[in-house]
Design a protein around this motif. Structure first.
Motif, PDB file in Angstrom:
ATOM      1  N   ASP A 282      50.723  53.854   0.092  1.00 14.61           N
ATOM      2  CA  ASP A 282      49.696  54.837  -0.256  1.00 14.61           C
ATOM      3  C   ASP A 282      48.323  54.470   0.313  1.00 14.61           C
ATOM      4  N   ARG A 283      48.310  53.681   1.398  1.00 16.83           N
ATOM      5  CA  ARG A 283      47.059  53.329   2.064  1.00 16.83           C
ATOM      6  C   ARG A 283      47.087  53.636   3.550  1.00 16.83           C
ATOM      7  N   TRP A 284      48.258  53.911   4.097  1.00 14.36           N
ATOM      8  CA  TRP A 284      48.434  54.010   5.545  1.00 14.36           C
ATOM      9  C   TRP A 284      49.066  55.348   5.898  1.00 14.36           C
ATOM     10  N   CYS A 285      48.420  56.059   6.839  1.00 13.84           N
ATOM     11  CA  CYS A 285      48.968  57.324   7.329  1.00 13.84           C
ATOM     12  C   CYS A 285      49.916  57.016   8.477  1.00 13.84           C
ATOM     13  N   GLU A 286      51.155  57.398   8.329  1.00 17.97           N
ATOM     14  CA  GLU A 286      52.159  57.111   9.347  1.00 17.97           C
ATOM     15  C   GLU A 286      52.092  58.088  10.513  1.00 17.97           C
ATOM     16  N   ARG A 287      51.199  59.061  10.439  1.00 16.27           N
ATOM     17  CA  ARG A 287      51.054  60.022  11.535  1.00 16.27           C
ATOM     18  C   ARG A 287      49.943  59.602  12.499  1.00 16.27           C
ATOM     19  N   HIS A 331      39.890  62.667  -3.638  1.00 22.05           N
ATOM     20  CA  HIS A 331      39.776  61.230  -3.861  1.00 22.05           C
ATOM     21  C   HIS A 331      40.974  60.489  -3.302  1.00 22.05           C
ATOM     22  N   ILE A 332      42.167  61.047  -3.433  1.00 18.45           N
ATOM     23  CA  ILE A 332      43.376  60.386  -2.939  1.00 18.45           C
ATOM     24  C   ILE A 332      43.375  60.414  -1.417  1.00 18.45           C
ATOM     25  N   LYS A 333      43.578  59.250  -0.818  1.00 17.70           N
ATOM     26  CA  LYS A 333      43.505  59.130   0.639  1.00 17.70           C
ATOM     27  C   LYS A 333      44.827  59.452   1.329  1.00 17.70           C
ATOM     28  N   VAL A 334      45.951  58.972   0.763  1.00 12.88           N
ATOM     29  CA  VAL A 334      47.256  59.105   1.411  1.00 12.88           C
ATOM     30  C   VAL A 334      48.271  59.660   0.421  1.00 12.88           C
ATOM     31  N   HIS A 335      49.039  60.642   0.874  1.00 13.18           N
ATOM     32  CA  HIS A 335      50.080  61.246   0.048  1.00 13.18           C
ATOM     33  C   HIS A 335      51.308  61.479   0.925  1.00 13.18           C
ATOM     34  N   ILE A 336      52.478  61.062   0.428  1.00 12.45           N
ATOM     35  CA  ILE A 336      53.758  61.141   1.152  1.00 12.45           C
ATOM     36  C   ILE A 336      53.637  60.637   2.585  1.00 12.45           C
ATOM     37  N   GLY A 337      52.894  59.555   2.752  1.00 15.04           N
ATOM     38  CA  GLY A 337      52.782  58.920   4.050  1.00 15.04           C
ATOM     39  C   GLY A 337      51.824  59.573   5.013  1.00 15.04           C
TER      40      GLY A 337
END
Length: 389
Positions: A282-287, A331-337
């Protein structure tokens, strides 16, 4: 008909052992310091002989994607080789390639910083590498403007996402313990995660060791542009923080040479930023590769959110889709990658008129031309190299 008197080790490793016998007769085996057995039938008993017997002087061993290898027994062999009561001067083997893919070829070098930006933007990372998983959002302007001063040809130093380190959870834990026990004695083509959750910083008990399997690139955290433990710089940081790089060095059997990154634009030493998946949850965007460190973002994992928190997040997404520039960001930075502010919201806006997520196959426009990289001189260690295939 198979000889029923043969042991499992004799049956599978027999062909390789026969090659060793021939090399011994020609007085060549004792001079072999780099040994590549990738993809062959190799048993843990054979590896034990290579590590422990006086007839071998192998300093770097590669056993990537070998067959019939009992990794549990291999880990026991390695732990025995680095035991505190080991004989002086052992183990002779200083480097082991086992986690990566065999026949790794060096990446194409880049003609310019602009070429680096273009290629980085069109190479999906993480789970987005799988067919059909590429989403419709293009590489962000922020990522395109983040090219470093030093361009390497090493996946570990770039926005590569998940590396080829795939094991079951129990195997991952066992390998992490083995790598930690071998620190300073045997290097691997992988390193331990140095995140604060493993080191027990800020008064928190450290987690179990874990092998770092995500290459984050040189950009650092999206906010502070670094990471709490600090990036590793070759030649400055401790040698234990650097993995063995593929392909294996051709003119040296020194571990230092195997860890040295190849660079195309030599201005400053390249920065190595790697983490394990648990530290990036929940901290890293895989895209797009954006990520937020522990000092800058204390989010709540998706599976730990309450019903009210999930409803609030859904409302934030709705606001983000129709938001003006002056409204607050979710506020949430990352969701479902996927990062909420760019990739996730962008996909929702693209797919808004098509009853779901949109798929946009974007072909990369990377230039296939290759220029010669600036290779740093090796230590010049006299050695013999054998590739058995």
């Amino acid at each position: 008909m198979h000889d029923l008197s043969l042991t499992e080790d004799e049956f599978y490793s027999g062909p390789v052992r026969n090659v060793f016998k021939e090399l011994t007769k020609k007085n060549v085996l004792r001079d072999v310091q780099t040994l590549i057995l990738d993809g062959l039938n190799v048993t843990s008993e054979l590896i034990g002989d290579i590590i422990g017997r006086e007839t071998f002087n192998v300093r770097i061993l590669s056993i990537r994607e070998v067959k019939h290898l009992n990794e549990r027994k291999l880990m026991q062999t390695l732990l025995y080789a680095v035991r505190p009561s080991r004989p002086e001067g052992t183990p002779k083997m200083k480097g082991l390639y086992i986690f990566g893919k065999k026949n790794n070829e060096p990446l194409d070098s880049y003609k310019s910083v602009e070429d680096f930006r273009n290629r980085s933007c069109h190479q999906p990372i993480g789970v987005m590498q799988s067919e059909g998983a590429q989403l419709g959002v293009e590489c962000s302007e922020v990522l395109q403007s983040s090219a470093p001063d030093v361009i390497t040809r090493e996946p570990w130093y770039e926005f590569s996402g998940r590396m080829n380190i795939r094991r079951t959870p129990s195997e991952e834990r066992a390998w992490a313990d083995t790598v930690r026990a071998c620190l300073g004695l045997i290097s691997f083509d992988a390193v331990l995660c140095q995140g604060p959750r493993h080191t027990g910083e800020n008064g928190v008990n450290g987690m179990n060791p874990s092998v770092a399997e995500v290459a984050l690139g040189p950009r650092g955290c999206e906010i502070c542009h670094t990471l709490p433990e600090g990036p590793a710089f070759y030649g400055v940081s401790p040698a234990e923080r650097f993995p063995l790089l593929a392909p294996l060095p051709l003119h040296s059997s020194a571990v230092r040479t195997a860890k040295r990154p190849r660079v195309s634009i030599l201005d400053n030493p390249p920065a190595l930023l790697v983490r394990c998946l648990e530290c990036l949850r929940d901290r890293w965007c895989e895209r797009c590769g954006r990520w937020w460190c522990e000092d800058c973002y204390t989010g709540i994992s998706a599976h730990k959110r309450t019903f009210l928190q999930r409803k609030e997040f859904e409302e934030d997404l709705k606001l983000a889709r129709s938001a003006s520039k002056g409204q607050d960001k979710p506020h949430i930075k990352v969701h479902i990658g996927l990062c909420v502010e760019n990739c996730l919201v962008g996909e929702m806006m693209i797919g808004a008129g098509s009853n779901g997520w949109a798929s946009n196959q974007t072909a990369g426009n990377a230039d296939d031309s290759v220029i010669n990289a600036t290779w740093l001189p090796s230590e010049g260690v006299t050695h013999a190299e054998v590739v058995i295939a």
